[in-house]
Design an enzyme around this catalytic site. Structure first.
Site, short mmCIF file in Angstrom:
data_model
loop_
_atom_site.label_atom_id
_atom_site.label_comp_id
_atom_site.label_asym_id
_atom_site.label_seq_id
_atom_site.Cartn_x
_atom_site.Cartn_y
_atom_site.Cartn_z
N GLU A 1 0.83 -1.19 0.00
CA GLU A 1 0.00 0.00 0.00
C GLU A 1 0.87 1.25 0.00
O GLU A 1 1.94 1.28 0.60
CB GLU A 1 -0.89 0.01 1.25
CG GLU A 1 -1.80 -1.20 1.29
CD GLU A 1 -2.81 -1.13 2.43
OE1 GLU A 1 -2.88 -0.10 3.10
OE2 GLU A 1 -3.51 -2.14 2.61
N CYS B 1 3.75 8.50 1.17
CA CYS B 1 4.25 7.55 2.16
C CYS B 1 4.46 6.22 1.44
O CYS B 1 3.49 5.60 0.99
CB CYS B 1 3.20 7.42 3.28
SG CYS B 1 3.68 6.28 4.57
N CYS C 1 6.41 -6.87 7.51
CA CYS C 1 7.56 -6.44 8.31
C CYS C 1 7.85 -7.50 9.36
O CYS C 1 6.92 -8.08 9.92
CB CYS C 1 7.27 -5.10 8.99
SG CYS C 1 8.68 -4.44 9.90
N CYS D 1 6.33 -4.65 15.86
CA CYS D 1 5.99 -3.65 16.88
C CYS D 1 4.54 -3.92 17.33
O CYS D 1 3.67 -4.18 16.49
CB CYS D 1 6.13 -2.25 16.30
SG CYS D 1 7.84 -1.91 15.79
N CYS E 1 1.39 -2.14 15.67
CA CYS E 1 1.44 -1.89 14.22
C CYS E 1 0.72 -2.97 13.44
O CYS E 1 1.03 -4.16 13.58
CB CYS E 1 2.90 -1.80 13.78
SG CYS E 1 3.09 -1.69 11.99
N CYS F 1 -2.11 6.45 9.59
CA CYS F 1 -0.89 5.80 10.05
C CYS F 1 -1.21 4.55 10.87
O CYS F 1 -2.05 4.57 11.75
CB CYS F 1 -0.11 6.77 10.91
SG CYS F 1 1.44 6.10 11.46
#
Ligand code: SF4
Length: 378
Positions: free
Chosen positions: A96, A109, A116, A120, A123, A345
């Site tokens: 994305e 962005c 990933c 975290c 996230c 975000c």
């Protein structure tokens, strides 16, 4: 190039890559900047249209090379002008990319990895697991698609993307070479001509790779801090167990010392209700960052299904901000943009089908080794 007949994708090659490519064809180096102008200034991918090259060269290019961009499978425009693209990549996975217009600026962005591995705890990308690094063509392809989405494309007349942040899916410094190559193209005057001050690589804090970054480029830097002390950061950003806060901040100082101009680090701090948003945390953060030239970006958490965390109240957010502002910091609260299209975000992943099997692909943190050039191995 992969396979006997596969063509070389010229998108995402930096100037020196392209010079070597043209030399390998028996051509002069200047062909590289000619091609870059066609690709990046004018958005042309068809070699037949590159009329300042000889017909013979254009035929040769068609034989051995291509300009190939990711396939857009979904595009949405929010009521506030934010745009989001879901792009399908080779292998079938999706990434994305988000564009946020704001007061004459247009910030893109970009993602650097599919998923990933760093997990975290707040996230949504981390929850997806890790699949693979993007190559530089796939990174530049995101910018190419965004820049062309506004109709007529001519960088000399109109520039919609003025700022780029590596804050999409993935940890950029775990995809070091491709991210640096893409940054070269973004900043090159024959590429997208983005100022180094407006191109930001954001890292969760891989210290050796951060040191290496300062040796090879001078982009702006953001760090995902999210906690003012090690015990809390160990939970929120598990890579902290390997590179604790004091080592990360020392690396930030070293990075700034390598730049030829005065710049500040952007410190990203996601505020999570009841976890890291108290006045005590704000005071700790104020004291922690005292010596670091920085600005602080406070990001109220955007809840996603099963996150287990909540967004702080407006009052708690403003109280936190005031403690930092009173101490002289530039502390901004990020306005949530694109809520209606899941582009805010921490919401990237949204509607993308997860084709990875996390249990097989996911590398447990304690098993990650990061070499000095930023490569991770399990
Ligand atoms: S916050 Fe960044 S580094 Fe952490 S899991 Fe998400 S994408 Fe990875």
């Amino acid at each position: 190039m992969s396979g006997a007949n596969a063509k070389i994708n010229l998108l995402g090659m930096n100037r020196s890559d392209l010079e070597s490519f043209f030399e390998s064809l028996g051509e002069k180096k200047f062909r590289a900047t000619q091609l870059m102008k066609w690709m990046y200034h004018l958005g042309v991918s068809d070699f037949d249209l590159m009329t300042n090259m000889s017909k013979a060269l254009r035929e040769k290019l068609k034989e051995v090379a291509e300009v190939s961009v990711p396939e857009v499978i979904y595009e949405d425009i929010s009521a506030d002008g934010t745009r989001k693209w879901v792009m399908r990549l080779a292998g079938g996975n999706s990434i994305e990319t988000v564009y946020i217009p704001d007061n004459g600026r247009g910030t893109l962005c970009v993602s650097s990895q599919i998923g990933c591995s760093l997990d975290c705890s707040f996230c949504s990308t981390g929850k997806q697991g890790f699949n693979r690094n993007l190559n530089s063509a796939e990174i530049i392809g995101q910018l190419w698609i965004a820049a062309r989405s506004f109709g007529d494309y001519d960088l000399s007349k109109e520039r919609y993307v003025t700022n780029i942040v590596f804050m999409g899916m993935g940890e950029p410094l775990l995809n070091f070479d491709n991210v640096v190559r893409a940054c070269d193209v973004m900043m090159d005057d024959f590429g997208f001509g983005i100022s180094k001050r407006r191109l930001t690589v954001s890292t969760s804090g891989l210290v050796p790779a951060l040191d290496k970054l300062g040796d090879v480029t001078d982009v702006s830097l953001a760090i995902s801090l999210h906690a003012p002390n090690n015990p809390l950061r160990d939970v929120l950003v598990p890579v902290n167990k390997k590179y604790p806060i004091e080592e990360l901040l020392a690396a930030c100082h070293r990075y700034l010392s390598k730049l030829s101009d005065k710049r500040r680090i952007t410190v990203e701090y996601t505020l999570i209700a009841g976890v890291n948003d108290s006045e005590t945390h704000a005071g700790e953060l104020r004291d922690l960052l005292r010596d670091l030239p920085c600005k602080i970006n406070l990001i109220p958490f955007n809840p996603f299904p099963n996150s287990g965390y909540e967004r702080p109240s407006r009052n708690a957010t403003l109280r936190f901000q005031k403690i930092l502002s009173d101490a002289g910091y530039v502390a901004t609260v990020r306005t949530t943009r694109g809520d209606d299209i899941d582009a805010a975000c921490g919401q990237l992943v949204g509607r993308v089908e997860d084709r990875t099997r996390r249990s097989q692909k996911y590398i447990p943190l304690q098993n990650i080794n990061v070499s000095p050039d930023g490569r991770a191995s399990a």
